[in-house]
Design an enzyme around this catalytic site. Structure first.
Site, PDB file in Angstrom:
ATOM      1  N   CYS B 135     -26.324  72.902  52.810  1.00 47.18           N
ATOM      2  CA  CYS B 135     -25.640  72.165  53.866  1.00 47.18           C
ATOM      3  C   CYS B 135     -26.367  72.288  55.194  1.00 47.18           C
ATOM      4  O   CYS B 135     -26.260  73.307  55.871  1.00 47.18           O
ATOM      5  CB  CYS B 135     -24.211  72.699  54.001  1.00 47.18           C
ATOM      6  SG  CYS B 135     -23.282  71.960  55.345  1.00 47.18           S
ATOM      7  N   CYS B 138     -24.150  72.592  58.340  1.00 50.36           N
ATOM      8  CA  CYS B 138     -23.546  73.916  58.525  1.00 50.36           C
ATOM      9  C   CYS B 138     -24.577  74.911  59.054  1.00 50.36           C
ATOM     10  O   CYS B 138     -24.265  75.728  59.896  1.00 50.36           O
ATOM     11  CB  CYS B 138     -23.026  74.467  57.199  1.00 50.36           C
ATOM     12  SG  CYS B 138     -22.005  73.340  56.289  1.00 50.36           S
ATOM     13  N   ASP B 139     -25.764  74.853  58.519  1.00 55.14           N
ATOM     14  CA  ASP B 139     -26.656  75.991  58.646  1.00 55.14           C
ATOM     15  C   ASP B 139     -27.959  75.758  59.414  1.00 55.14           C
ATOM     16  O   ASP B 139     -28.655  76.713  59.739  1.00 55.14           O
ATOM     17  CB  ASP B 139     -26.990  76.529  57.247  1.00 55.14           C
ATOM     18  CG  ASP B 139     -25.717  76.842  56.468  1.00 55.14           C
ATOM     19  OD1 ASP B 139     -24.719  77.169  57.117  1.00 55.14           O
ATOM     20  OD2 ASP B 139     -25.724  76.744  55.234  1.00 55.14           O
TER      21      ASP B 139
END
Lengths: 109, 308
Positions: B135, B138-139
């Site tokens: 992701c 997200c990251d």
């Protein structure tokens, strides 16, 4: 911040998490993370449900890079469960509410 | 028990499930949507959607998911946050088995979607969350100013690699063939992006690292068998998806990869059971196709219910 959920950072991690008398669930999140936002209602709900039994904590990794670095957190959402200063469980990615509750309940004993 | 039987139960709350819910509620069917996590599905982790009509500037996946959820709820869609363990779809009343109880419905729409496939190489599980990610939204910020490896060559791999370049210094995009499969406009952007270095004809063999997390990704050139370790802080994996179909077992006909077989009306091999979106066998998995499938499935379920 929602009732029952504590927002902390690097400065109070030691006191609020490691030195806590009751089990702690810490939610590493950031505003830019969609799944983290989706987890928010679950975390807030747990905050209400576990008041006094477990501490439900949100930790913004954007404003507080030291603690995530210390635990090698490079993905969010990451949930960590602490008991008596020790890391019991670390889960990356979205986690279903019943599973979180199960873990918290097992820690409360 | 009769009053507790739903006209329709929808399994899965991504774009397909929410659209089916929208149509079913407007048809005044007694409908329940079951979602195991939270509504939105895979678009929750999509940074930017710019091929879904109606949003000329594009829209973030999370915002689109939130709008779809609100729209379905505005027409009265009821949602239960439960995980479906199994289904018994045969007969006039379909049983949906949850962890601690069963639900019953006259029709069933399966829109449980799919999830990212894993590489299944050494180090992948070990470094998940410590460098390995599925992701980018997200990251990616964890890798500001760093080097990362991305695996894949389809739309998701290329779109998300482009997103990564907003944060990282360098992306090695590892693809097993000598050209990308992604849509042309994405290919053009990737190939002209100075931060993206293509690693053609290569497959990942292992993810390496230590106490401090991921350190390198070992790749093998499939033409020359040459091995090289790409030093990196992160590895993003986008090699396709696999259906969320464990609960279906052998109750419905599926293809060799596990996707549910349906006809043009989204009917599965069992009467009264429909499937739509990423979980069905389809040539294209997009928000635009998922919502189209779902509208057909919902209307087909309504017709089935009314004996058309």
């Amino acid at each position: 911040m929602a009732e029952g959920v504590l927002e902390i950072g690097d400065a109070d991690f030691e006191k609020e998490v490691l030195q806590s008398d009751i089990p702690v669930l810490i939610d590493f999140w950031a505003p830019w993370c969609g799944p983290c936002r989706a987890m928010t209602p679950i975390i807030e709900d747990l905050g209400k449900k576990f008041t006094g039994k477990a501490k439900i904590v949100k930790f913004n990794v954007d404003d507080n890079p030291i603690t995530p670095g210390r635990f090698g957190v490079k993905a969010i959402p990451t949930l960590m469960f602490f008991q008596k200063g020790a890391l019991v469980e670390q889960v990356t990615g979205m986690m279903a509410k019943p599973k979180i509750e199960e873990l918290l309940n097992s820690m409360i004993g | 028990m009769d009053s507790n039987i739903y006209d329709l139960v929808i399994i899965g709350g991504g774009p397909a499930g929410l659209t089916a819910g929208l149509y079913a509620c407007r048809a005044r069917m007694k409908t329940l949507l079951i979602e195991k996590m939270m509504p939105g599905g895979q678009i929750m982790i999509t940074d930017w959607v710019e091929n879904y009509p109606g949003f000329p500037e594009g829209i973030s996946g999370a915002d689109l998911a939130e709008r779809m959820t609100r729209q379905a709820e505005a027409f009265g869609l009821e949602t239960a946050y439960e995980e479906v363990v199994a289904i018994r779809p045969q007969g006039d009343v379909k049983e949906i088995i949850l962890a601690d109880k069963s639900l019953f419905a006259k029709t069933l729409i399966i829109a449980a979607g799919a999830f990212a496939k894993k590489l299944q190489i050494p180090g992948e599980d070990e470094f998940y969350g410590r460098g390995v990610s599925f992701c980018a939204t997200c990251d990616a910020p964890f890798f500001r100013g760093k080097t990362v490896v991305a695996i894949g060559g389809g739309d998701t791999a290329v779109q998300e690699s482009l997103y990564l370049t907003k944060f990282v210094d360098r992306v090695f995009l590892v693809h097993r063939r000598d050209q990308l499969r992604a849509t042309r406009i994405l290919q053009e952007r990737a190939l002209s992006n100075p931060k993206i270095t293509m690693v053609w004809n290569s497959v990942p063999e292992a993810i390496l690292g230590g106490e401090k997390g991921l350190a390198a990704v070992r790749v093998r050139n499939v033409k020359t068998d040459e091995i090289q370790d790409l030093a990196a802080d992160g590895c993003f994996i986008w090699i396709g998806i696999t259906p969320n179909a464990d609960f279906i077992q052998d109750t419905l006909a599926r293809d060799s990869q596990g996707f549910i077989l349906v006809n043009a009306r989204m009917e599965t091999s069992v009467p009264g059971v429909f499937a739509c979106g990423d979980i069905r066998n389809t040539p294209l998995r997009q928000v635009a196709t998922a919502v189209g499938d779902a509208a057909i499935a919902a209307v087909a379920a309504e017709h089935y219910l009314n004996g058309f």
